[in-house]
Scaffold this active site. Structure first.
Site, mmCIF file in Angstrom:
data_model
loop_
_atom_site.group_PDB
_atom_site.id
_atom_site.type_symbol
_atom_site.label_atom_id
_atom_site.label_comp_id
_atom_site.label_asym_id
_atom_site.label_seq_id
_atom_site.Cartn_x
_atom_site.Cartn_y
_atom_site.Cartn_z
ATOM 1 C CE LYS A 9 -2.142 1.453 3.863
ATOM 2 N NZ LYS A 9 -3.174 1.731 4.888
ATOM 3 C CB SER A 25 -0.893 2.141 -16.634
ATOM 4 O OG SER A 25 -0.117 3.190 -17.191
ATOM 5 C CB THR A 57 -5.343 1.227 -13.460
ATOM 6 O OG1 THR A 57 -4.635 1.379 -14.688
ATOM 7 C CG2 THR A 57 -4.571 1.848 -12.325
ATOM 8 C CE1 TYR A 58 -0.279 -0.933 -17.641
ATOM 9 C CE2 TYR A 58 -2.652 -1.087 -17.911
ATOM 10 C CZ TYR A 58 -1.410 -0.729 -18.402
ATOM 11 O OH TYR A 58 -1.302 -0.152 -19.639
ATOM 12 N N GLY A 73 -4.820 7.662 -18.950
ATOM 13 C CA GLY A 73 -5.901 7.102 -19.751
ATOM 14 C C GLY A 73 -7.257 7.442 -19.155
ATOM 15 C CB ALA A 74 -10.466 5.588 -19.197
ATOM 16 C CB ALA A 75 -7.648 5.804 -14.499
#
Length: 126
Positions: A9, A25, A57-58, A73-75
């Site tokens: 975390k 990502s 995501t990654y 990106g979309a995030a």
């Protein structure tokens, strides 16, 4: 039997970039990936403390020492520069692996300074 446990975390990191026109990502300072044990291309969960968004995501490697958290990106619609986020990775562990299990947690101070590292969360008091 296997258990899904918190592996790593990054607590209350600050988003430094939100890049809509990127492949996707979340780029994370490479030093933090190494310290936390999060691998490049590993699935991560991101919890936005400021707006309540939660998304998957990654991780990709960001420049070492940059203090970068770039939501791409979309995030990028789910976080903006300055938002505080909690980034978590989870893993499956066997009963035998759980005997010595300890997550790796990095706690961030303002400006994405690493405040401390820990492998336990204190008991929450009533």
């Amino acid at each position: 039997m296997h258990a899904i446990m918190l592996k790593a975390k990054l607590h209350r990191a600050e988003v430094t970039h939100a890049v809509l026109d990127y492949e996707g990502s979340c780029a994370i300072d490479g030093e933090w990936l190494d310290l936390s044990g999060i691998r490049e291309y590993e699935q991560i969960q991101i919890y936005n403390v400021d707006n309540g968004e939660r998304f998957t995501t990654y991780a990709i490697r960001g420049e070492e020492g940059s203090r970068m958290i770039s939501v791409n990106g979309a995030a990028a619609h789910k976080a903006k520069v300055g938002d505080r986020v909690i980034i978590c990775a989870y893993a499956h562990y066997s009963e035998a692996e759980l005997v010595n299990f300890k997550p790796r947690m990095l706690y961030m101070a303002p400006g994405n300074e690493l405040s401390r590292a820990s492998n336990a969360i204190p008991v929450q008091l009533a």
